[in-house]
Design a protein around this motif. Structure first.
Motif, PDB file in Angstrom:
ATOM      1  N   LEU A 228       0.768  -1.124  -0.134  1.00  0.00           N
ATOM      2  CA  LEU A 228      -0.141   0.130  -0.586  1.00  0.00           C
ATOM      3  C   LEU A 228       0.939   1.539  -0.302  1.00  0.00           C
ATOM      4  CD1 LEU A 228      -2.514   1.367  -0.181  1.00  0.00           C
ATOM      5  CD2 LEU A 228      -3.188   1.357   1.931  1.00  0.00           C
ATOM      6  N   PRO A 229       1.796   0.973   0.970  1.00  0.00           N
ATOM      7  CA  PRO A 229       2.904   2.472   0.504  1.00  0.00           C
ATOM      8  C   PRO A 229       2.914   3.438  -0.774  1.00  0.00           C
ATOM      9  CG  PRO A 229       3.494   1.315   2.453  1.00  0.00           C
ATOM     10  CD  PRO A 229       2.361   0.407   1.796  1.00  0.00           C
ATOM     11  N   PHE A 230       3.649   2.057  -1.667  1.00  0.00           N
ATOM     12  CA  PHE A 230       4.064   2.012  -2.716  1.00  0.00           C
ATOM     13  C   PHE A 230       2.796   2.523  -3.873  1.00  0.00           C
ATOM     14  CE2 PHE A 230       7.592   1.218  -1.956  1.00  0.00           C
ATOM     15  CZ  PHE A 230       8.736   0.283  -3.502  1.00  0.00           C
ATOM     16  N   ASN A 231       1.879   1.573  -3.294  1.00  0.00           N
ATOM     17  CA  ASN A 231       0.102   2.489  -4.645  1.00  0.00           C
ATOM     18  C   ASN A 231       0.035   3.596  -4.281  1.00  0.00           C
ATOM     19  OD1 ASN A 231      -0.719  -1.502  -3.110  1.00  0.00           O
ATOM     20  ND2 ASN A 231       0.757  -0.775  -5.215  1.00  0.00           N
ATOM     21  N   LEU A 232      -0.018   3.821  -2.796  1.00  0.00           N
ATOM     22  CA  LEU A 232      -0.555   5.042  -2.675  1.00  0.00           C
ATOM     23  C   LEU A 232       0.256   6.349  -3.370  1.00  0.00           C
ATOM     24  CD1 LEU A 232      -1.711   4.970   1.542  1.00  0.00           C
ATOM     25  CD2 LEU A 232      -2.787   5.309  -0.343  1.00  0.00           C
ATOM     26  N   TRP A 233       1.285   6.031  -3.621  1.00  0.00           N
ATOM     27  CA  TRP A 233       2.249   7.293  -3.901  1.00  0.00           C
ATOM     28  C   TRP A 233       2.213   6.549  -5.862  1.00  0.00           C
ATOM     29  CZ3 TRP A 233       5.750  10.664  -3.384  1.00  0.00           C
ATOM     30  CH2 TRP A 233       6.999  10.795  -4.035  1.00  0.00           C
ATOM     31  N   GLY A 234       2.340   5.101  -6.298  1.00  0.00           N
ATOM     32  CA  GLY A 234       1.784   5.237  -7.421  1.00  0.00           C
ATOM     33  C   GLY A 234       0.764   6.002  -8.131  1.00  0.00           C
ATOM     34  N   GLY A 235      -0.503   5.881  -7.168  1.00  0.00           N
ATOM     35  CA  GLY A 235      -1.929   6.945  -7.397  1.00  0.00           C
ATOM     36  C   GLY A 235      -1.768   8.434  -7.574  1.00  0.00           C
ATOM     37  N   ALA A 236      -1.014   8.583  -6.664  1.00  0.00           N
ATOM     38  CA  ALA A 236      -0.911  10.162  -6.449  1.00  0.00           C
ATOM     39  C   ALA A 236       0.257  10.449  -7.666  1.00  0.00           C
ATOM     40  CB  ALA A 236      -0.035  10.277  -4.935  1.00  0.00           C
ATOM     41  N   LEU A 237       0.908   9.983  -7.645  1.00  0.00           N
ATOM     42  CA  LEU A 237       2.094  10.256  -9.485  1.00  0.00           C
ATOM     43  C   LEU A 237       0.768   9.923 -10.465  1.00  0.00           C
ATOM     44  CD1 LEU A 237       4.600  10.471  -9.785  1.00  0.00           C
ATOM     45  CD2 LEU A 237       5.451   8.514 -10.579  1.00  0.00           C
ATOM     46  N   PHE A 238       0.741   8.767 -11.044  1.00  0.00           N
ATOM     47  CA  PHE A 238      -0.561   9.128 -11.875  1.00  0.00           C
ATOM     48  C   PHE A 238      -1.294  10.457 -11.608  1.00  0.00           C
ATOM     49  CE2 PHE A 238      -3.212   5.778 -14.377  1.00  0.00           C
ATOM     50  CZ  PHE A 238      -2.655   6.380 -15.724  1.00  0.00           C
ATOM     51  N   LEU A 239      -1.786  11.422 -10.895  1.00  0.00           N
ATOM     52  CA  LEU A 239      -2.716  12.408 -10.765  1.00  0.00           C
ATOM     53  C   LEU A 239      -1.876  13.107 -11.182  1.00  0.00           C
ATOM     54  CD1 LEU A 239      -5.782  12.893  -8.560  1.00  0.00           C
ATOM     55  CD2 LEU A 239      -4.294  14.234  -9.028  1.00  0.00           C
ATOM     56  N   ARG A 240      -0.496  13.745 -10.760  1.00  0.00           N
ATOM     57  CA  ARG A 240      -0.346  14.466 -10.459  1.00  0.00           C
ATOM     58  C   ARG A 240       1.018  14.649 -12.187  1.00  0.00           C
ATOM     59  NH1 ARG A 240       2.823  17.042  -5.884  1.00  0.00           N
ATOM     60  NH2 ARG A 240       3.581  17.949  -8.554  1.00  0.00           N
ATOM     61  N   LEU A 241       1.336  13.413 -13.332  1.00  0.00           N
ATOM     62  CA  LEU A 241       1.471  12.851 -14.075  1.00  0.00           C
ATOM     63  C   LEU A 241       0.111  14.160 -14.978  1.00  0.00           C
ATOM     64  CD1 LEU A 241       3.607  10.673 -14.191  1.00  0.00           C
ATOM     65  CD2 LEU A 241       4.474  12.682 -13.702  1.00  0.00           C
ATOM     66  N   LEU A 242      -1.067  13.186 -15.075  1.00  0.00           N
ATOM     67  CA  LEU A 242      -2.045  13.905 -15.706  1.00  0.00           C
ATOM     68  C   LEU A 242      -2.277  15.326 -15.950  1.00  0.00           C
ATOM     69  CD1 LEU A 242      -4.055  10.568 -14.723  1.00  0.00           C
ATOM     70  CD2 LEU A 242      -3.502  11.444 -17.292  1.00  0.00           C
ATOM     71  N   ALA A 243      -2.684  15.622 -14.040  1.00  0.00           N
ATOM     72  CA  ALA A 243      -2.644  17.371 -14.174  1.00  0.00           C
ATOM     73  C   ALA A 243      -2.093  18.222 -14.919  1.00  0.00           C
ATOM     74  CB  ALA A 243      -2.612  17.628 -12.188  1.00  0.00           C
ATOM     75  N   GLN A 244      -0.737  17.270 -14.587  1.00  0.00           N
ATOM     76  CA  GLN A 244       0.547  18.640 -15.278  1.00  0.00           C
ATOM     77  C   GLN A 244       0.088  18.883 -16.815  1.00  0.00           C
ATOM     78  OE1 GLN A 244       4.188  17.664 -15.948  1.00  0.00           O
ATOM     79  NE2 GLN A 244       5.133  19.916 -14.753  1.00  0.00           N
ATOM     80  N   GLN A 245       0.233  17.855 -16.930  1.00  0.00           N
ATOM     81  CA  GLN A 245      -0.295  17.030 -19.120  1.00  0.00           C
ATOM     82  C   GLN A 245      -1.372  17.751 -18.975  1.00  0.00           C
ATOM     83  OE1 GLN A 245       1.422  15.394 -21.262  1.00  0.00           O
ATOM     84  NE2 GLN A 245       3.471  15.787 -19.345  1.00  0.00           N
ATOM     85  N   CYS A 246      -2.263  17.745 -18.197  1.00  0.00           N
ATOM     86  CA  CYS A 246      -4.204  18.615 -18.962  1.00  0.00           C
ATOM     87  C   CYS A 246      -4.113  19.671 -18.243  1.00  0.00           C
ATOM     88  CB  CYS A 246      -4.943  17.472 -18.690  1.00  0.00           C
ATOM     89  SG  CYS A 246      -4.617  15.586 -19.186  1.00  0.00           S
ATOM     90  N   ASP A 247      -2.866  20.271 -18.171  1.00  0.00           N
ATOM     91  CA  ASP A 247      -3.315  22.595 -17.202  1.00  0.00           C
ATOM     92  C   ASP A 247      -4.030  22.007 -16.266  1.00  0.00           C
ATOM     93  OD1 ASP A 247      -1.621  22.763 -19.631  1.00  0.00           O
ATOM     94  OD2 ASP A 247      -2.509  23.114 -20.466  1.00  0.00           O
ATOM     95  N   LEU A 248      -4.210  21.032 -15.300  1.00  0.00           N
ATOM     96  CA  LEU A 248      -5.219  21.228 -14.223  1.00  0.00           C
ATOM     97  C   LEU A 248      -4.290  21.167 -13.028  1.00  0.00           C
ATOM     98  CD1 LEU A 248      -7.677  18.165 -15.380  1.00  0.00           C
ATOM     99  CD2 LEU A 248      -8.424  20.933 -15.599  1.00  0.00           C
TER     100      LEU A 248
END
Length: 318
Positions: A228-248
């Motif tokens: 879970l510590p890795f999964n939480l990081w991965g999920g948050a990282l995915f969201l951060r990358l998408l937000a940057q790529q989509c200007d959100l």
């Protein structure tokens, strides 16, 4: 029973208490079960955690050291669609080595160490091709979900290129932010038996609210102590990358667990971690915006404010 440190129960308390409260609930109240590995678990069903990712915040645990660079390298590897551990081993990442190693030991009878097996995977391309592939796990489904087309009467053939769910997700977030179909799915029923391990973090869904991007990660099976510590990081990282790529702007990560468990042989780790209190405010900075979500490098990420307490380890159940 665990002797937990005192904590406040108001909304201002450290977000990591959610994780520790879940760990305590499982360890003290969970259903004791026989599991696939034969080790045994204590388990609850239907857990939920929520983390605000505004201002660079990340669900990076402080009550033990989480190797966020290792987790990031794994996530970037998923985005390549690669399913062979050779690239990971070359970076010193051994998250996936135990499954092919177990397969090799059983097939060859050789009592090879993980270190020696990993070194051989890196040094010998033919050996890596034979023994290092995991089957169509995560990244394969994310960026190359197989598509079949008619090839004669009653016959079908697989197209050379499948569905790139991640690329499609970026386009849908940019062009139809109100959609309810911002989903990346890893649970390909037709290919589960070919995978070294069926996907645990199987479904990601995203939601745009104003200029904020929120994400939900559903896990069918979750090893709370190690995974879970890795999964939480991965999920948050995915969201951060998408937000940057989509200007959100990054919003909230919602994590949901199906069979959410602790292994019975993780007692020392659990008791030690439950005796600790969270501290600090780790934050992630993304130092570069590449042309595509598939072009990030490990050098693009910087974590500040992270001073974790001592490392806690436990055996991985294969």
């Amino acid at each position: 029973m665990s002797n937990a440190p005192h904590r406040n129960n108001d909304s201002s308390r450290h977000p990591e208490w959610q994780y520790l409260d879940l760990m305590r609930q499982i360890w003290e109240q969970g259903d004791e079960r026989v599991d696939r590995t034969g080790i045994g678990t204590r388990s609850v069903f239907g857990a939920q955690l929520r983390f605000d990712l505004a201002d660079g915040q990340m669900p990076l645990l402080t009550t033990k050291r989480v190797f966020w660079k290792t987790a990031t390298r794994e996530f970037l590897w998923f985005l390549t669609g690669n399913t062979n551990i050779r690239e990971l081993c070359a970076q010193g990442v051994q998250i996936w080595t135990d499954w092919p190693l177990d397969k090799y030991r059983k097939a060859s009878g050789e009592a090879i160490t993980r270190e020696a097996f990993s070194a051989r995977i890196v040094a010998d391309a033919a050996f890596a091709a034979q023994w290092g592939d995991l089957g169509p796990v995560y990244g394969k489904q994310w960026v190359n979900w197989p598509v079949y087309e008619p090839a004669g009467e009653g016959l079908f053939r697989q197209r050379p290129a499948g569905v790139n769910q991640v690329a499609d997700l970026v386009e849908s977030l940019r062009n139809t932010p109100g959609s309810r179909r911002h989903i990346v799915e890893g649970w390909n029923v037709a290919e589960l038996d070919q995978m070294a391990l069926p996907p645990c973090h199987k479904t990601y869904q995203f939601h745009v609210s104003g200029n904020r991007l929120n994400g939900l990660l559903y896990q069918r099976s979750c090893d709370v102590a190690l995974g879970l510590p890795f999964n939480l990081w991965g999920g948050a990282l995915f969201l951060r990358l998408l937000a940057q790529q989509c200007d959100l702007e990054p919003g909230e990560l919602v994590w949901m667990g199906g069979d959410t468990h602790l292994y019975l042989n993780h007692s020392e780790l659990v008791e030690a971690q439950l005796a600790r209190a969270p501290e600090g405010e780790p934050r992630l900075s993304i130092l570069r915006r590449p042309e595509s979500i598939f072009d990030y490098r490990i050098e693009d990420f910087e974590v500040t404010g992270y001073a974790p307490q001592g490392q806690l380890s436990a055996p991985v159940a294969v």
